[in-house]
Design a protein around this motif. Structure first.
Motif, PDB file in Angstrom:
ATOM      1  N   PRO A 382       0.822  -1.212   0.000  1.00 22.79           N
ATOM      2  CA  PRO A 382       0.000   0.000   0.000  1.00 22.79           C
ATOM      3  C   PRO A 382       0.857   1.264   0.000  1.00 22.79           C
ATOM      4  O   PRO A 382       2.021   1.256   0.411  1.00 22.79           O
ATOM      5  N   ALA A 383       0.281   2.338  -0.463  1.00 26.23           N
ATOM      6  CA  ALA A 383       0.992   3.606  -0.542  1.00 26.23           C
ATOM      7  C   ALA A 383       1.492   4.021   0.837  1.00 26.23           C
ATOM      8  O   ALA A 383       0.728   4.055   1.811  1.00 26.23           O
ATOM      9  N   GLY A 384       2.772   4.323   0.919  1.00 25.50           N
ATOM     10  CA  GLY A 384       3.368   4.798   2.151  1.00 25.50           C
ATOM     11  C   GLY A 384       3.694   3.721   3.159  1.00 25.50           C
ATOM     12  O   GLY A 384       4.155   4.031   4.262  1.00 25.50           O
ATOM     13  N   ARG A 385       3.502   2.462   2.805  1.00 26.07           N
ATOM     14  CA  ARG A 385       3.742   1.376   3.756  1.00 26.07           C
ATOM     15  C   ARG A 385       5.051   0.655   3.417  1.00 26.07           C
ATOM     16  O   ARG A 385       5.570   0.733   2.305  1.00 26.07           O
ATOM     17  N   THR A 386       5.553  -0.082   4.409  1.00 29.91           N
ATOM     18  CA  THR A 386       6.763  -0.882   4.235  1.00 29.91           C
ATOM     19  C   THR A 386       6.392  -2.350   4.342  1.00 29.91           C
ATOM     20  O   THR A 386       5.811  -2.775   5.345  1.00 29.91           O
ATOM     21  N   VAL A 387       6.707  -3.110   3.306  1.00 31.65           N
ATOM     22  CA  VAL A 387       6.416  -4.534   3.271  1.00 31.65           C
ATOM     23  C   VAL A 387       7.734  -5.280   3.157  1.00 31.65           C
ATOM     24  O   VAL A 387       8.561  -4.980   2.287  1.00 31.65           O
ATOM     25  N   ALA A 388       7.939  -6.244   4.055  1.00 30.39           N
ATOM     26  CA  ALA A 388       9.154  -7.060   4.047  1.00 30.39           C
ATOM     27  C   ALA A 388       8.874  -8.383   3.347  1.00 30.39           C
ATOM     28  O   ALA A 388       7.843  -9.021   3.592  1.00 30.39           O
ATOM     29  N   LEU A 389       9.785  -8.760   2.456  1.00 30.78           N
ATOM     30  CA  LEU A 389       9.692 -10.026   1.728  1.00 30.78           C
ATOM     31  C   LEU A 389      10.702 -10.983   2.340  1.00 30.78           C
ATOM     32  O   LEU A 389      11.907 -10.727   2.314  1.00 30.78           O
ATOM     33  N   VAL A 390      10.208 -12.078   2.929  1.00 30.95           N
ATOM     34  CA  VAL A 390      11.065 -12.993   3.668  1.00 30.95           C
ATOM     35  C   VAL A 390      10.883 -14.397   3.123  1.00 30.95           C
ATOM     36  O   VAL A 390       9.765 -14.794   2.776  1.00 30.95           O
ATOM     37  N   GLY A 391      11.973 -15.138   3.031  1.00 32.17           N
ATOM     38  CA  GLY A 391      11.892 -16.507   2.570  1.00 32.17           C
ATOM     39  C   GLY A 391      13.267 -17.124   2.484  1.00 32.17           C
ATOM     40  O   GLY A 391      14.289 -16.416   2.483  1.00 32.17           O
ATOM     41  N   PRO A 547      10.608  13.094  -0.979  1.00 29.67           N
ATOM     42  CA  PRO A 547       9.282  12.640  -0.542  1.00 29.67           C
ATOM     43  C   PRO A 547       9.330  11.234   0.023  1.00 29.67           C
ATOM     44  O   PRO A 547      10.228  10.446  -0.276  1.00 29.67           O
ATOM     45  N   ALA A 548       8.334  10.925   0.865  1.00 28.12           N
ATOM     46  CA  ALA A 548       8.227   9.574   1.415  1.00 28.12           C
ATOM     47  C   ALA A 548       7.908   8.605   0.297  1.00 28.12           C
ATOM     48  O   ALA A 548       7.320   8.966  -0.727  1.00 28.12           O
ATOM     49  N   ALA A 549       8.293   7.346   0.483  1.00 26.97           N
ATOM     50  CA  ALA A 549       8.095   6.338  -0.554  1.00 26.97           C
ATOM     51  C   ALA A 549       7.540   5.067   0.062  1.00 26.97           C
ATOM     52  O   ALA A 549       7.774   4.778   1.243  1.00 26.97           O
ATOM     53  N   SER A 550       6.801   4.315  -0.729  1.00 29.75           N
ATOM     54  CA  SER A 550       6.446   2.956  -0.341  1.00 29.75           C
ATOM     55  C   SER A 550       7.706   2.111  -0.452  1.00 29.75           C
ATOM     56  O   SER A 550       8.564   2.369  -1.300  1.00 29.75           O
ATOM     57  N   ILE A 551       7.808   1.093   0.390  1.00 30.28           N
ATOM     58  CA  ILE A 551       9.045   0.313   0.433  1.00 30.28           C
ATOM     59  C   ILE A 551       8.724  -1.175   0.372  1.00 30.28           C
ATOM     60  O   ILE A 551       7.898  -1.673   1.140  1.00 30.28           O
ATOM     61  N   LEU A 552       9.365  -1.864  -0.567  1.00 29.67           N
ATOM     62  CA  LEU A 552       9.368  -3.321  -0.608  1.00 29.67           C
ATOM     63  C   LEU A 552      10.793  -3.748  -0.317  1.00 29.67           C
ATOM     64  O   LEU A 552      11.706  -3.464  -1.103  1.00 29.67           O
ATOM     65  N   VAL A 553      11.013  -4.413   0.813  1.00 26.93           N
ATOM     66  CA  VAL A 553      12.370  -4.743   1.225  1.00 26.93           C
ATOM     67  C   VAL A 553      12.524  -6.254   1.337  1.00 26.93           C
ATOM     68  O   VAL A 553      11.736  -6.917   2.020  1.00 26.93           O
ATOM     69  N   VAL A 554      13.505  -6.794   0.640  1.00 28.72           N
ATOM     70  CA  VAL A 554      13.880  -8.192   0.822  1.00 28.72           C
ATOM     71  C   VAL A 554      14.742  -8.233   2.072  1.00 28.72           C
ATOM     72  O   VAL A 554      15.847  -7.691   2.097  1.00 28.72           O
ATOM     73  N   ALA A 555      14.210  -8.851   3.126  1.00 28.98           N
ATOM     74  CA  ALA A 555      14.837  -8.733   4.440  1.00 28.98           C
ATOM     75  C   ALA A 555      15.280 -10.083   4.973  1.00 28.98           C
ATOM     76  O   ALA A 555      14.676 -11.124   4.684  1.00 28.98           O
ATOM     77  N   TYR A 556      16.328 -10.050   5.781  1.00 23.41           N
ATOM     78  CA  TYR A 556      16.854 -11.230   6.447  1.00 23.41           C
ATOM     79  C   TYR A 556      16.927 -11.021   7.964  1.00 23.41           C
ATOM     80  O   TYR A 556      16.673 -11.932   8.740  1.00 23.41           O
ATOM     81  N   ARG A 557      17.295  -9.824   8.389  1.00 21.46           N
ATOM     82  CA  ARG A 557      17.461  -9.555   9.807  1.00 21.46           C
ATOM     83  C   ARG A 557      16.101  -9.418  10.510  1.00 21.46           C
ATOM     84  O   ARG A 557      15.162  -8.852   9.969  1.00 21.46           O
TER      85      ARG A 557
END
Length: 628
Positions: A382-391, A547-557
């Motif tokens: 969603p706009a302005g949200r941070t989503v972490a992709l884990v696997g 400006p603020a951004a939506s974030i899709l982050v491939v995360a491990y920590r």
């Protein structure tokens, strides 16, 4: 196969030359006019020299006196012919050189543009060394015969004029010319057919040697730390030896045929003198005519070689052209659309959505099926949200990141930005909306300023510093010897791993993206610094002008994952679960095991790291396999 290539290399090579003429007709015409002028002056000079010898020199020897007027007229004629020949040479050489280099520049641009148009999957199947060879040595080889081509065309015109002149002089001398000239052509045809497979193999080996060299240089740290110097040296030496042997085979063939091609005109000149002397004794020709024909054969030796030069380079040209066309004709183009995202939303975060996305990487061989990487993937950032992709490794996280920024397209399903399919967007609209920061940062051998701004419009020093502050990189940049003007070295060798990552993050932020895709892009940064970066990215007031951004982050920590508003857990290319970090810890055992393992590995790395506020950086020279 080699035999077939030898048979058709002449026709295919002439086809390459026709393509060159169609693309540069005016320049070619200028060069040919210069060459024809030069050839015409050779024929005229033969007549003039014969006339000077027969009508001026011999009578002067008989009378033992030289007429001043006659001598001045002969000198003026020879001088005038020389001036016209020089003009022809200048026109021919300038035209041929301009045509050749213009074609090379044009096709280098076409090849590199095609590289940008082709999908990432195509690049995965072609080594960097091969791509460099296509854009450089193959393009040069394809148009190498252009330099002597106008000379050869002018020589053909000159030969026709020479044969007409021979028949006008004496039929016996003309028969000698008719015997020599076809023999030259036949010899050149045989030469080109034998040369074709040798030149093709040499071009292929050039690309392979280039590829091995690139791998060795790029992976120098791996080679050194793994003690593979001897093996890499042997691997390079083996292929370089094959290239050497191939070029020696080319040289040997040249060594056999070049003397023959040089000798035939000389044999023709000798034959003309023998036959001419006999015809002169019979009274069929005069001394003037004999000298003219002998001189003509003497000066024809060099121009006729121009035809041999063209035919000799045709096999190399065909080999280079085939390799260039392989790139230009490659399938899998990713055309952009014509839609532009609503400018009214340009200052706010974008919404990214995956809907029933399937993706398979193309097979290495055409007859093999492609391996499916993603299936039924659907989620929303969603706009302005941070989503972490884990696997786990190989789950498809990096492929999802590539789809989000359209490095590849899905086999089915859609990826949308603000409800618009990314395939419908223009390249400029997509690039201005989305930015990717990869796990392995790439830094150009340039200044800090140039690495961040990339000469983009509107990215001035103020915007550069704003992006650096948001990436928590302003402190170390300000401490560099020359600040923004500091040269960072090839691949940023003067910087640590965390510094390189923050620099590439600042580069992405300087473009003011509305969606930021981070593929484990802060893995070499201290967790506290990472938390500050992510907090700043989510806040529209963290840094004025960014400006603020939506974030899709491939995360491990665990620390990174905990900062996300939502976590998407993927296994074997499918979305297994979604929710907050706490929810998944309570409901998904596989997620718990994975995050716990990552956390323990992070603790171990931090304890072993000598870098203080950063974990040990990954060497920039290491080749890290894309996590599919």
């Amino acid at each position: 196969m080699a035999s077939k290539t030898s048979r058709d290399v002449l026709s295919r090579g002439l086809g390459v030359l026709r393509q060159a003429i169609r693309e540069q007709p005016r320049i070619f015409a200028v060069a040919v006019v210069g060459s024809v002028l030069f050839g015409g002056m050779i024929i005229v000079s033969a007549r003039v020299v014969g006339t000077v010898v027969g009508e001026v020199a011999l009578p002067a020897i008989s009378r033992r006196e030289v007429g001043t007027g006659t001598l001045a007229l002969a000198a003026a004629a020879l001088f005038g012919i020389s001036v016209l020949r020089v003009a022809g040479i200048i026109g021919r050489r300038l035209g041929a050189g301009y045509m050749q280099y213009r074609l090379q520049a044009s096709y280098r641009r076409r090849v590199t543009r095609r590289y940008l148009e082709l999908p990432l999957s195509w690049h995965h199947r072609n080594s960097t060394g091969t791509l460099l060879s296509n854009a450089n040595s193959d393009v040069e080889a394809a148009w190498y015969p252009i330099a002597p081509l106008p000379f050869a065309v002018g020589t053909l015109v000159m030969l026709v004029g020479a044969i007409v002149s021979l028949f006008a002089t004496d039929w016996a001398l003309a028969l000698v010319g008719l015997a020599v000239f076809p023999a030259l052509f036949a010899l050149n045809v045989v030469y080109s057919r034998r040369m074709a497979p040798r030149q093709a193999r040499a071009q292929r080996l050039r690309a392979e040697v280039s590829g091995i060299a690139h791998e060795s240089f790029d992976g120098a740290l791996v080679v050194k730390t793994m003690g593979r110097e001897a093996q890499e040296t042997a691997r390079f030496a083996g292929r370089a030896g094959e290239l050497r042997d191939s070029l020696i085979a080319v040289g040997r063939l040249r060594g056999v045929f070049d003397p023959l091609l040089e000798t035939l005109p000389s044999i023709g000149t000798l034959a003309v003198l023998v036959v001419g002397a006999f015809r002169l004794r019979q009274g069929a020709i005069s001394v003037t005519e004999l000298v003219s024909v002998a001189f003509l054969f003497t000066v024809l030796a060099f121009p006729v070689r121009a035809i041999g030069w063209v035919l000799a380079e045709l096999p190399r040209s065909v080999a280079g052209w085939d390799r260039v066309r392989r790139v230009l004709d490659a399938t899998g183009e990713m055309p952009y659309g014509e839609r532009v995202l609503d400018p009214a939303s340009g200052l706010g975060p974008a919404t990214l959505a995956f809907s029933d996305v399937h993706f398979s990487y193309p097979p290495a061989e055409a007859h093999q099926p492609g391996a499916q990487v993603l299936g039924e993937v659907g989620f929303t950032v969603p706009a302005g949200r941070t989503v972490a992709l884990v696997g786990p490794t190989g789950a498809g996280k990096s492929t999802i990141a590539s789809l989000a920024i359209r490095l590849v397209d899905p086999d089915s399903g859609t990826v949308t930005l603000d409800g618009v399919d990314v395939r419908e967007l223009t390249a400029a609209s997509l690039a201005g909306t989305v930015a990717l920061v990869a796990q392995v940062p790439f830094v150009f051998d340039d200044t800090v300023r140039a690495n961040i701004s990339l000469d983009r419009a509107g990215v001035d020093d103020e915007a550069v510093w704003a992006a650096l502050r948001l990436a928590e990189a302003d402190g170390f940049v300000a401490a560099l010897p020359d600040g923004l003007d500091t040269m960072v070295g090839e691949r940023g060798t003067s910087l640590s791993g965390g510094q390189r990552q923050r620099l590439t993050l600042a580069r992405a932020l300087a473009g003011r993206p509305r969606l930021l895709v981070l593929d484990d892009a802060t893995s070499a940064v201290d967790p506290r610094v990472e938390a500050a970066i992510l907090a700043g990215l989510r806040s529209s007031t963290a840094e004025p002008g960014v400006p603020a951004a939506s974030i899709l982050v491939v995360a491990y920590r665990r620390a990174t994952i905990a900062l996300a508003d939502e976590v998407i857990y993927v296994e074997q290319g499918r979305v297994v679960a979604r929710g907050t970090h706490s929810e998944l810890l309570a409901t998904v055992p596989g997620y718990v095991d994975l995050v716990t393992a990552y956390e323990q590995a992070e603790v171990d790395r931090a304890q072993e790291s000598p870098y203080g506020d950063e974990v040990a950086p990954l060497p920039s020279s290491l080749e890290i396999e894309v996590d599919r």
